[in-house]
Design an enzyme around this catalytic site. Structure first.
Site, PDB file in Angstrom:
ATOM      1  N   GLN A 153     -19.732  -7.561 -14.886  1.00 50.65           N
ATOM      2  CA  GLN A 153     -18.403  -8.172 -14.896  1.00 50.65           C
ATOM      3  C   GLN A 153     -18.012  -8.582 -16.325  1.00 50.65           C
ATOM      4  O   GLN A 153     -18.793  -9.184 -17.052  1.00 50.65           O
ATOM      5  CB  GLN A 153     -18.373  -9.391 -13.964  1.00 50.65           C
ATOM      6  CG  GLN A 153     -17.016 -10.034 -13.792  1.00 50.65           C
ATOM      7  CD  GLN A 153     -15.986  -9.144 -13.110  1.00 50.65           C
ATOM      8  OE1 GLN A 153     -16.305  -8.304 -12.288  1.00 50.65           O
ATOM      9  NE2 GLN A 153     -14.723  -9.326 -13.454  1.00 50.65           N
ATOM     10  N   LYS A 189     -16.087  -8.242  -4.490  1.00 50.74           N
ATOM     11  CA  LYS A 189     -16.629  -6.876  -4.573  1.00 50.74           C
ATOM     12  C   LYS A 189     -17.841  -6.751  -3.653  1.00 50.74           C
ATOM     13  O   LYS A 189     -17.977  -5.777  -2.904  1.00 50.74           O
ATOM     14  CB  LYS A 189     -17.020  -6.560  -6.027  1.00 50.74           C
ATOM     15  CG  LYS A 189     -15.817  -6.341  -6.942  1.00 50.74           C
ATOM     16  CD  LYS A 189     -16.169  -6.381  -8.419  1.00 50.74           C
ATOM     17  CE  LYS A 189     -14.906  -6.276  -9.269  1.00 50.74           C
ATOM     18  NZ  LYS A 189     -15.148  -6.504 -10.702  1.00 50.74           N
ATOM     19  N   ASP A 215     -17.429   1.636 -13.472  1.00 51.54           N
ATOM     20  CA  ASP A 215     -16.304   1.014 -14.178  1.00 51.54           C
ATOM     21  C   ASP A 215     -15.587   1.994 -15.105  1.00 51.54           C
ATOM     22  O   ASP A 215     -14.449   1.745 -15.512  1.00 51.54           O
ATOM     23  CB  ASP A 215     -16.823  -0.139 -15.051  1.00 51.54           C
ATOM     24  CG  ASP A 215     -16.576  -1.504 -14.450  1.00 51.54           C
ATOM     25  OD1 ASP A 215     -15.597  -1.654 -13.705  1.00 51.54           O
ATOM     26  OD2 ASP A 215     -17.363  -2.423 -14.761  1.00 51.54           O
TER      27      ASP A 215
END
Ligand code: GUN
Length: 296
Positions: free
Chosen positions: A95, A51, A118
């Site tokens: 994460q 990412k 997200d």
């Protein structure tokens, strides 16, 4: 049989990103993403690195925080709060999964919903259910929907079966497929580990989204002739003799399923590259919306 290439579609999404980044640059704005990893799970480290790398390739501002496994809940909350206040950061991603001593739901609720690229914050979950376009949709299901659209798969009126009910993929995928509009208007069934006679359910499907997290779980008996199969799985399985000692396989037994399909995504090169492309797109959207917020 059509192989739906996530690599090709992701490149198209990234091209749109480059155009949007250039338009923002002309206004003196640069989208910024912060990716936070707690602990040293090898798969999570690999995702976080890729990412960060993709951000840098595109010329986005990227902050990567790799915190030790001993990080406390309070310390992690303090990092999130600092990123919420940082005007150079438009997107924040922690994460998943964090180590077991971290209360993940509390961390997600602490992220400013306007920076929750997200799409896991309750405000964004609600906006997806309400079909409010200002919300952020989780990157993996958003990427799956885009793959269906770009591959010319008609979802309107189709029977779609989502296998898996996670907050990251299964639930938001079902909401996207049942929403009104392109890539939506499907008749959606959500199956999961407690579903009775799964093959009988998935054999009704025109479109199967496999998001179970078990290698080669969906076999030929699950799939009707002419179905479209989207494989969300990225499972590490041992592969003695290879350089890394493992290989990545999907949730679908590709070799036996593919010949029955009208279209299918491979692993790797299917959903994976789309997830990261949609994260970039969500970060740009966060920056654009922050801008229009400023001008109000
Ligand atoms: N772990 C697996 N997929 C994801 C994702 O899309 N976002 C975050 N934050 N963690 C993940």
């Amino acid at each position: 049989m059509q192989i739906i290439s996530g690599t090709v579609v992701a490149e198209k999404v990234l091209e749109e990103c480059r155009r949007d980044i250039a338009a923002l640059a002309a206004l003196g704005k640069k989208p910024g993403l912060a990716v936070v990893l707690v602990g040293d799970d090898p798969a999570s480290r690999a995702y976080v690195r890729s990412k960060d790398k993709k951000c840098r390739d595109l010329g986005l501002h990227s902050v990567k925080l790799e915190l030790p496994v001993t990080t406390t809940q309070a310390e992690l909350l303090a990092h999130v709060e600092a990123l919420n206040q940082d005007p150079t950061i438009h997107g924040i991603l922690v994460q998943s999964p964090p180590p077991p001593h971290i209360d993940e739901a509390a961390i997600v609720r602490a992220i400013d919903p306007a920076k929750d690229v997200d799409g896991f914050h309750p405000v964004n979950v609600a906006k997806l259910a309400l079909e409010d376009p200002t919300g952020f949709v989780p990157c993996t299901p958003l990427g799956c929907q885009r793959l269906l659209i770009e591959a010319g798969i008609e979802t309107k009126g189709a029977n779609a079966v989502v296998v898996g009910r996670s907050m990251i993929v299964g639930k938001p995928m079902a909401l996207l497929l049942m929403a009104k509009g392109p890539g939506g208007d499907a008749t959606v069934t959500v199956a999961h580990s407690r579903t009775r006679d799964l093959p009988a359910i998935t054999r009704q499907a025109d479109i199967i989204i496999a998001a179970i997290g078990r290698p080669h779980f969906i076999t030929a008996e699950h799939v009707k002739e002419g179905a479209v199969v989207i494989d969300v799985g990225i499972n590490r399985v041992e592969a003695p003799g290879t350089e890394k000692g493992y290989k990545l396989v999907g949730d679908v037994a590709y070799d036996e399923v593919a010949p029955k399909c009208r279209a299918i995504t491979p692993v790797p090169g299917g959903v994976g590259p789309m997830t990261i492309a949609m994260l970039m797109a969500n970060t740009i959207k966060a920056c654009q919306q922050a801008r229009s917020e400023e001008r109000r």
